[in-house]
Write a protein that holds these residues in place. Structure first.
Motif, PDB file in Angstrom:
ATOM      1  N   ILE A  46      50.153 -13.300  13.226  1.00  0.00           N
ATOM      2  CA  ILE A  46      51.557 -13.026  13.510  1.00  0.00           C
ATOM      3  C   ILE A  46      52.369 -14.320  13.616  1.00  0.00           C
ATOM      4  O   ILE A  46      53.577 -14.334  13.367  1.00  0.00           O
ATOM      5  N   MET A  47      51.710 -15.453  13.968  1.00  0.00           N
ATOM      6  CA  MET A  47      52.433 -16.714  14.072  1.00  0.00           C
ATOM      7  C   MET A  47      53.029 -17.128  12.729  1.00  0.00           C
ATOM      8  O   MET A  47      54.099 -17.720  12.672  1.00  0.00           O
ATOM      9  N   GLY A  48      52.323 -16.827  11.650  1.00  0.00           N
ATOM     10  CA  GLY A  48      52.814 -17.188  10.326  1.00  0.00           C
ATOM     11  C   GLY A  48      53.790 -16.172   9.749  1.00  0.00           C
ATOM     12  O   GLY A  48      54.288 -16.354   8.640  1.00  0.00           O
ATOM     13  N   LEU A  49      54.033 -15.070  10.489  1.00  0.00           N
ATOM     14  CA  LEU A  49      54.914 -14.008  10.009  1.00  0.00           C
ATOM     15  C   LEU A  49      56.135 -13.821  10.897  1.00  0.00           C
ATOM     16  O   LEU A  49      56.906 -12.876  10.715  1.00  0.00           O
ATOM     17  N   GLY A 167      42.218 -17.077   7.345  1.00  0.00           N
ATOM     18  CA  GLY A 167      42.891 -15.802   7.548  1.00  0.00           C
ATOM     19  C   GLY A 167      44.380 -15.935   7.786  1.00  0.00           C
ATOM     20  O   GLY A 167      45.191 -15.205   7.191  1.00  0.00           O
ATOM     21  N   VAL A 168      44.780 -16.850   8.663  1.00  0.00           N
ATOM     22  CA  VAL A 168      46.198 -16.986   9.004  1.00  0.00           C
ATOM     23  C   VAL A 168      47.024 -17.511   7.826  1.00  0.00           C
ATOM     24  O   VAL A 168      48.074 -16.932   7.500  1.00  0.00           O
ATOM     25  N   PRO A 169      46.607 -18.591   7.158  1.00  0.00           N
ATOM     26  CA  PRO A 169      47.393 -19.023   5.990  1.00  0.00           C
ATOM     27  C   PRO A 169      47.451 -17.967   4.895  1.00  0.00           C
ATOM     28  O   PRO A 169      48.505 -17.765   4.273  1.00  0.00           O
ATOM     29  N   ALA A 170      46.316 -17.277   4.661  1.00  0.00           N
ATOM     30  CA  ALA A 170      46.320 -16.220   3.643  1.00  0.00           C
ATOM     31  C   ALA A 170      47.249 -15.091   4.057  1.00  0.00           C
ATOM     32  O   ALA A 170      47.986 -14.540   3.227  1.00  0.00           O
ATOM     33  N   ARG A 253      62.365 -26.027  11.124  1.00  0.00           N
ATOM     34  CA  ARG A 253      63.662 -26.431  11.675  1.00  0.00           C
ATOM     35  C   ARG A 253      63.667 -27.850  12.251  1.00  0.00           C
ATOM     36  O   ARG A 253      64.724 -28.455  12.382  1.00  0.00           O
ATOM     37  N   ILE A 254      62.497 -28.362  12.632  1.00  0.00           N
ATOM     38  CA  ILE A 254      62.439 -29.730  13.166  1.00  0.00           C
ATOM     39  C   ILE A 254      61.874 -30.692  12.122  1.00  0.00           C
ATOM     40  O   ILE A 254      62.448 -31.744  11.859  1.00  0.00           O
ATOM     41  N   SER A 255      60.719 -30.314  11.526  1.00  0.00           N
ATOM     42  CA  SER A 255      60.067 -31.216  10.571  1.00  0.00           C
ATOM     43  C   SER A 255      60.664 -31.118   9.177  1.00  0.00           C
ATOM     44  O   SER A 255      60.405 -31.981   8.332  1.00  0.00           O
ATOM     45  N   GLY A 256      61.430 -30.045   8.912  1.00  0.00           N
ATOM     46  CA  GLY A 256      62.126 -29.943   7.630  1.00  0.00           C
ATOM     47  C   GLY A 256      61.330 -29.339   6.497  1.00  0.00           C
ATOM     48  O   GLY A 256      61.720 -29.453   5.329  1.00  0.00           O
ATOM     49  N   PHE A 257      60.227 -28.664   6.787  1.00  0.00           N
ATOM     50  CA  PHE A 257      59.430 -28.034   5.735  1.00  0.00           C
ATOM     51  C   PHE A 257      60.040 -26.696   5.321  1.00  0.00           C
ATOM     52  O   PHE A 257      60.751 -26.048   6.103  1.00  0.00           O
ATOM     53  N   SER A 258      59.757 -26.277   4.102  1.00  0.00           N
ATOM     54  CA  SER A 258      60.160 -24.950   3.650  1.00  0.00           C
ATOM     55  C   SER A 258      59.208 -23.907   4.233  1.00  0.00           C
ATOM     56  O   SER A 258      58.099 -24.241   4.680  1.00  0.00           O
ATOM     57  N   VAL A 262      54.519 -23.702   5.122  1.00  0.00           N
ATOM     58  CA  VAL A 262      53.867 -23.444   6.407  1.00  0.00           C
ATOM     59  C   VAL A 262      52.416 -23.033   6.224  1.00  0.00           C
ATOM     60  O   VAL A 262      51.530 -23.487   6.960  1.00  0.00           O
ATOM     61  N   SER A 263      52.124 -22.177   5.244  1.00  0.00           N
ATOM     62  CA  SER A 263      50.745 -21.704   5.037  1.00  0.00           C
ATOM     63  C   SER A 263      49.773 -22.854   4.786  1.00  0.00           C
ATOM     64  O   SER A 263      48.716 -22.928   5.432  1.00  0.00           O
TER      65      SER A 263
END
Length: 426
Positions: A46-49, A167-170, A253-258, A262-263
């Motif tokens: 859920i953290m990645g979603l 699992g989480v990145p996928a 929002r802080i590091s500037g990644f899209s 994240v995955s």
């Protein structure tokens, strides 16, 4: 106090060597690892979603973060209740039943029409979590010699770390491209596979668990060192989840990644978790108290310095990995501390309570992070607030080690006396 053993662990379910083992460890440990992978995936995915769920259900980020808190509180409440309720059941049957609850809960998550139903489904799913890891940890330590118990715990928890690595990145990738509901359908399939693997590979109990009176179990747990251990777990992991719950908005929002980046970055966190888990197990097998204090110091330091590292993309990625190492290096020492300080009669309950304590820390961390974002200094302050929380757990660890020092000295003196006697006899 007592070494981590129980009525279930006094008779190993499978031999420690031979066809049923790999490198001296029984294959049943790896079956438990598969179950841990499934449960770990549904807890952390859920953290990645978070952003997708919030947008689809028309809720804020802080409210979406409460889906982590709801799950964690379900684990905290469900772990001791289900452990007591299933205490007289064969452990293999308990583990299979828990995986079925887990699978059904994920089906409901996938079809949830609104936020309320999704929250209820998350809580249903969470009921399997604490008892699975609690009973599984006791079974795991009973399958190996005394000097491998922390390593056995770390192997089972490797399923949790691999869940974060793969699992989480996928799941985040699936959610980004096919919608967050597809992720929960995928986790449902994992649950079915894990159920079959556990039913096939975990051996049947050689004898029924000896019934232990609830009063005796509670008495075994209500011991100062056990209670300190549970509180250390809560505070230590609250720091981790104050940050990790909001890792997606922090990175974007802080590091500037899209969002798409994240995955892959979560893969770095998962790799760090695997490394940290194995390091923590080996350190705890050698010297438990120093391992406990040292890993908490490392975790607090990483969280504190991460505050400054997040503003540089390369440093942010590095510290995401270091956070994984430091966070899960604490798991085997914290779990083994509680097991060692508990009378064998209460080890199932104590082990499950400690899994509940990890998740109470998760819930508190998710709530605290949301409060800092919505009502406090904001997203950029989450990491240093988390460091302060972990430092409070470190203070308790130092106190517990000081209380335990006379007992450790007496044990060393007894061992040296036995060694001297053997030498004299020889």
């Amino acid at each position: 106090m007592h070494a981590p053993s129980s009525s279930a662990s006094s008779t190993p379910a499978v031999p420690e060597t031979g066809p049923g083992a790999r490198k001296g460890l029984p294959i049943a440990l790896y079956a438990l690892t598969v179950g841990a992978f499934g449960i770990g995936t549904t807890e952390f995915v859920i953290m990645g979603l978070l952003l997708q769920v919030a947008a689809d259900l028309h809720i804020g980020i802080a409210a979406a973060g409460l889906l982590i808190s709801g799950y964690a509180l379900g684990v905290f409440v469900g772990a001791p209740v289900l452990t007591v309720a299933t205490g007289r059941m064969p452990r293999k049957a308990v583990l299979v039943a828990l995986m079925l609850i887990f699978t059904i809960g994920n089906i409901v998550c996938a079809i949830a029409p609104n936020y309320t139903v999704l929250m209820i489904a998350r809580v249903i799913t969470s009921l399997a979590h604490g008892t699975f890891f609690g009973v599984g940890a006791v079974v795991a330590t009973g399958l190996v010699p005394a000097d491998k118990k922390a390593s056995a715990i770390s192997i089972m928890f490797t399923g949790l770390t691999v869940a974060t690595l793969l699992g989480v990145p996928a799941g985040a990738w699936l959610g980004l491209h096919y919608g967050w509901r597809s992720t929960f359908w995928a986790v449902t399939v994992i649950g079915l596979i894990a159920t079959v693997v556990i039913a096939t590979l975990v051996p049947k109990d050689k004898r029924k668990p000896e019934p232990v009176a609830l009063r005796r179990e509670v008495k075994a747990v209500v011991h100062p060192q056990v209670l300190l251990g549970l509180l250390m777990t809560v505070l230590g992991f609250a720091g981790v989840f104050t940050v990790y719950t909001f890792i997606q908005p922090i990175l974007t929002r802080i590091s500037g990644f899209s969002e798409a980046a994240v995955s892959p970055i979560l893969l770095v966190f998962g790799g760090g978790m695997i490394l940290g888990n194995l390091i923590g197990g080996r350190l705890a097998d050698k010297r438990l108290a120093p391992a406990l204090i040292g890993t908490l110091i490392a975790l607090a330091a990483v969280l504190g310095v991460m505050t400054f590292a997040l503003h540089n993309p390369i440093a942010a990625i590095a510290f995401v990995g270091l956070l994984g190492v430091a966070a899960f290096a604490t798991v085997p020492p914290l779990q083994l501390w509680v097991l060692q300080k508990t009378d064998p009669a209460g080890q199932n309950l104590a082990s499950s309570l400690n899994i509940g304590a990890f998740n109470l820390g998760n819930a508190l961390g998710a709530w605290l992070g949301g409060a800092v974002i919505e009502h406090g200094p904001g997203l950029g302050a989450v990491t240093w607030i988390a460091a302060l929380v972990t430092l409070s757990g470190l203070v308790l660890a130092v106190w517990a080690a000081k209380l335990d020092a006379p007992e450790r000295a007496a044990t060393r003196a007894a061992q040296e006396g036995e060694a001297a006697a053997v030498c004299a006899a020889g």
